[in-house]
Design a protein around this motif. Structure first.
Motif, PDB file in Angstrom:
ATOM      1  N   LEU A 117       0.191  13.703  -1.896  1.00 30.71           N
ATOM      2  CA  LEU A 117      -0.061  13.708  -3.338  1.00 30.71           C
ATOM      3  C   LEU A 117      -1.438  14.289  -3.637  1.00 30.71           C
ATOM      4  O   LEU A 117      -1.616  15.060  -4.579  1.00 30.71           O
ATOM      5  N   GLN A 118      -2.396  13.939  -2.812  1.00 29.01           N
ATOM      6  CA  GLN A 118      -3.735  14.471  -3.026  1.00 29.01           C
ATOM      7  C   GLN A 118      -3.729  15.999  -2.937  1.00 29.01           C
ATOM      8  O   GLN A 118      -4.349  16.681  -3.752  1.00 29.01           O
ATOM      9  N   ALA A 144       0.837  -1.205   0.000  1.00 27.97           N
ATOM     10  CA  ALA A 144       0.000   0.000   0.000  1.00 27.97           C
ATOM     11  C   ALA A 144       0.867   1.249   0.000  1.00 27.97           C
ATOM     12  O   ALA A 144       1.990   1.261   0.507  1.00 27.97           O
ATOM     13  N   MET A 145       0.330   2.277  -0.552  1.00 25.67           N
ATOM     14  CA  MET A 145       1.018   3.561  -0.535  1.00 25.67           C
ATOM     15  C   MET A 145       0.897   4.149   0.872  1.00 25.67           C
ATOM     16  O   MET A 145      -0.204   4.199   1.434  1.00 25.67           O
ATOM     17  N   PRO A 146       1.983   4.584   1.446  1.00 28.20           N
ATOM     18  CA  PRO A 146       1.903   5.157   2.789  1.00 28.20           C
ATOM     19  C   PRO A 146       0.899   6.305   2.834  1.00 28.20           C
ATOM     20  O   PRO A 146       0.869   7.133   1.925  1.00 28.20           O
ATOM     21  N   GLU A 147       0.106   6.347   3.874  1.00 31.36           N
ATOM     22  CA  GLU A 147      -0.976   7.317   3.939  1.00 31.36           C
ATOM     23  C   GLU A 147      -0.467   8.753   3.853  1.00 31.36           C
ATOM     24  O   GLU A 147      -1.071   9.603   3.191  1.00 31.36           O
ATOM     25  N   ARG A 175       2.028   9.834   2.284  1.00 30.81           N
ATOM     26  CA  ARG A 175       2.391  10.146   0.904  1.00 30.81           C
ATOM     27  C   ARG A 175       1.143  10.310   0.045  1.00 30.81           C
ATOM     28  O   ARG A 175       1.077  11.186  -0.825  1.00 30.81           O
ATOM     29  N   ALA A 176       0.175   9.466   0.294  1.00 28.90           N
ATOM     30  CA  ALA A 176      -1.070   9.567  -0.470  1.00 28.90           C
ATOM     31  C   ALA A 176      -1.752  10.905  -0.198  1.00 28.90           C
ATOM     32  O   ALA A 176      -2.262  11.556  -1.116  1.00 28.90           O
ATOM     33  N   ALA A 177      -1.732  11.332   1.057  1.00 24.15           N
ATOM     34  CA  ALA A 177      -2.366  12.606   1.403  1.00 24.15           C
ATOM     35  C   ALA A 177      -1.605  13.770   0.783  1.00 24.15           C
ATOM     36  O   ALA A 177      -2.202  14.726   0.265  1.00 24.15           O
TER      37      ALA A 177
END
Lengths: 589, 160
Positions: free
Chosen positions: A23-24, A14-17, A19-21
């Motif tokens: 990127l968002q 999974a993409m680390p949260e 990093r996902a945040a």
């Protein structure tokens, strides 16, 4: 490994949260600025251990070559080729493309609205185009002067606005590699020409039927006359598209859900065969469509189709495979018009290949599809007998057609691994199609596991395996002595490959594997003088690249790309113009 | 018609970021690279803005992620420059057995990776996978069979 273990592996990916945040947040900023450049997310590409980002080999190669090609001059005298559309001698400045049409609404025999193609309306209106009254009384002599196939797209499909006629394509088969696209019209039916222009018959797989008209004095225009589209809500995606576009007339849909127009090739079991293909046009009030020669063509068409629905050979029963008809119930890989390929054709002789699938395999497949626990392994099924080809030779003598329906010798798909196989041509176990080369010197088989190219010796009636590729989708071109194949794997993910073969020997003469992955072929053609190959590709984001290859060695002579950021090439007036790095070069075709 | 706007983007981003990232990571095997690919995919999604429906959006994202990842693999020759062993330390620390399993999954042929992931992890029906990837359902079955066979057999060999 159990399924649960496999899932746990994916869980760890999974993409680390955080990093996902992050990127968002960065992506959201794109909405705030209309001028934000694609992919410019404010951070430079990262470095990662063990590897460094580099431009693709294709770009490096192409850039180097383009520099050399910058000094190229326009090659004059090139012959205009629109694939195989007959060349118009009168107007050398004709538009390059036959652009796809806005679709006319089908309202039965009511007067339709005929829309011009993607060019501007005002331009069309200012320069009146003689439009035949194809909705009134008319006569068109559709004929199969030579087998051909055409395909086109419209703007709604987001596919290439290109018309393509290829004498070597399977005449009833689907256009390779375009299954799954929202391409309403894809089948070949007929082609004719008069003093005003060229006419093509076509259909979509849901029963809609159209005639396409290209005026000779406006070759950049194409007009579409619709004769009804199947808009039943239960139909496949194509119908849905038609419905969304408010196109199609439900009253002309197929009320019995029996396959509509093109069911003649699809009739099995209890389906009522359509009397003939053209008859459906008569149903739409187009009795004059295929008079005279057209009527004979109709007979020929029926001959090709009425070969029976099964053949028993060496103890195995083979069935004509069901297809994705208007009912939309069959598998995608069984789409097509009965797996019929016209090999040779004249007024008095037809040679066609038919694909049949063994009954055993069909039964096995049903088990496979019903198998929720994956008990069956499709790989375990023996390739032998899975699919077979049969050749129909029909000759017209003394007022009658005489048929020879020759089952091909038993060929196990694995037998294709051998250097030679007997005088037959059988498909493998999987998705397949093939093209017969110019005068049958070369044959290629394509399936989703790869493709094989065979040379064919007419004297000994033997095929010899020449090469095996990793792709299955392809465009091919023939010159007098060369076969050019621009192919890719089935979904284009592994990039495009360009190969050149000597037709008679099948020997590989040159190759180029430097085209980027993710691209699909938009068009591919030879210059009139045979010196250059032109290819235009596009990727999923509609970034387009134009390549010019030297036919001798397939090296890239020049290339350019059109993206959201810049426009480097244009096809215009029978000439490809590439402008980049402060220089302009052009290539006539 | 589905139009991507600033209002609905977060919802679709959250819905698909996991899929896009894993599809990319499965192919490029480098988290940072997969993250870049995910960024490119969603940027492209914003630029494209218009999709037929949610299924179209998902299929488009999957294919775009796969293509971009394969392009990266092809152009940067990651396969040759980044050994699998070097990647393992970059994930959260798994136990040895799981490490082995991951190597098997990441070692699948590119052609089988996305299909395997979508089927077993995303629970996508084969027909949907076929539609998304432009394959026949028949091909999806075959790839799954190949993947099953490969995962199982290679693990057994490793144990031997």
């Amino acid at each position: 490994m159990t399924r649960q273990e496999l899932i746990r592996v994916y869980d760890t990916m999974a993409m680390p949260e955080e990093r996902a945040a992050a990127l968002q947040d960065r992506l959201m900023s794109l909405f705030e600025s209309k001028t934000a450049a694609p992919y410019d997310l404010g951070e430079p590409p990262r470095e990662y251990r063990g590897a460094e980002k580099k431009p693709s080999a294709a770009k490096i190669t192409a850039a180097a070559l383009s520099t050399a090609a910058a000094a190229a001059v326009c090659i004059v005298g090139g012959k205009w080729l629109l694939d195989r559309l007959p060349a118009a001698p009168a107007n050398p400045n004709s538009p390059v493309e036959v652009i796809a049409t806005e679709e006319a609404t089908a309202e039965g025999t009511a007067e339709p609205t005929i829309e011009p193609t993607a060019e501007t309306d005002s331009e069309v209106l200012d320069d009146s185009v003689p439009l035949p009254d194809l909705y009134g009384a008319f006569e068109l002599r559709f004929d199969l002067i030579e087998p051909f196939c055409y395909s086109w797209c419209d703007k709604e499909t987001d596919l290439a606005p290109v018309i393509r006629i290829d004498a070597h394509e399977d005449i009833f088969g689907s256009v390779h590699n375009w299954d799954g696209e929202l391409l309403p019209d894809r089948y070949c039916a007929g082609f004719c020409e008069d003093e005003l222009g060229w006419y093509m018959r076509g259909s979509n797989r849901n029963g809609g039927d159209s005639i396409y008209y290209v005026p000779k004095n406006r070759r950049g225009q194409m007009y579409r006359y619709d004769y009804g589209s199947d808009a039943a809500p239960a139909r496949s995606d194509y119908s849905a598209v038609y419905q969304q576009l408010e196109k199609g007339n439900p009253e002309l849909s197929d009320p019995n859900n029996d396959g509509s127009f093109y069911a003649s090739a699809l009739q099995y079991d209890d389906r009522e065969p359509v009397k003939n293909y053209v008859g459906q046009i008569s149903w739409l009030g187009k009795e004059m469509l295929c008079a005279e020669r057209g009527a004979r063509w109709t007979e020929e068409f029926i001959k090709w189709y009425n070969c029976g629905s099964s053949i028993t050979f060496e103890g195995t029963k083979y069935l004509r495979t069901p297809l994705l008809a208007a009912g939309g119930t069959a598998e995608e890989d069984l789409r097509g018009m009965g797996r019929v390929w016209v090999i040779d054709h004249s007024d008095t002789k037809i040679i066609a290949a038919f694909r049949f699938t063994s009954e055993d395999w069909i039964n096995y497949r049903e088990q496979l599809q019903a198998d929720k626990n994956n008990t069956y392994d499709i790989s375990d099924y023996p390739n032998a007998y899975a699919a077979r080809y049969f050749i129909l030779t029909a000759e017209y003598e003394n007022g009658e057609w005489h048929e020879r329906f020759e089952p091909l010798n038993q060929i196990d798909a694995m037998g294709l691994l051998g250097e030679k196989f007997p005088n037959n041509y059988a498909a493998g176990f999987y998705d397949d199609s093939y093209a017969w080369g110019n005068r049958s010197f070369v044959a290629a088989q394509f399936n989703d596991g790869g493709s094989e190219l065979f040379s064919y010796n007419r004297v000994t009636d033997e095929y010899t395996l020449q090469n095996r590729f990793s792709y299955s989708a392809y465009y091919h071109l023939y010159s007098d002595s060369q076969l050019y194949i621009l192919g890719s794997d089935e979904n284009g993910s592994e990039g495009l490959f360009l190969y050149k073969y000597a037709i008679e020997s099948g020997a590989l003469a040159a190759r180029n594997e430097e085209l980027a992955a993710g691209e699909v072929t938009h068009r591919f053609f030879l210059s009139g003088d045979g010196k250059y190959l032109f290819a235009e590709t596009k990727d999923a984001e509609d970034n387009r690249r134009a390549y010019v290859f030297e036919t001798d060695d397939l090296n890239i002579a020049a290339w350019g790309e059109n993206t959201a950021e810049h426009t480097q090439f244009s096809f215009a007036d029978a000439c490809l113009v590439i402008t980049k790095d402060g220089a302009e070069c052009s290539f006539d075709y | 018609m589905l139009i991507i706007t600033s209002s609905n983007f977060p919802q679709y981003y959250r819905e698909h970021i996991g899929t896009v990232y894993r599809v990319a990571l499965g192919i490029v095997r480098i988290p940072e690279e997969a993250e870049d690919i995910a960024a490119e995919c969603f940027t492209a999604m914003i630029n494209k803005a218009s999709f037929n429906d949610e299924n179209h959006l998902k299929a488009w994202l999957i294919v775009t992620a796969e293509h971009k990842a394969l392009n990266v693999v092809k152009s940067a020759r990651i396969k040759r420059t980044v050994p699998l062993d070097a990647l393992n330390s970059r994930y959260t620390k798994p136990n040895e057995s799981r490490l082995e399993l991951r190597q098997l999954v990441l070692g699948l042929p590119e052609k089988l990776k996305t299909v395997t992931y979508l089927y077993y992890y995303e629970n996508m029906p084969t027909a949907d996978i076929a539609a998304a990837l432009g394959l026949s359902e028949h091909s999806v079955y075959r790839r799954l069979a190949q993947a099953r066979k490969r995962l199982k057999l290679e693990l057994e060999e490793g144990e031997a």
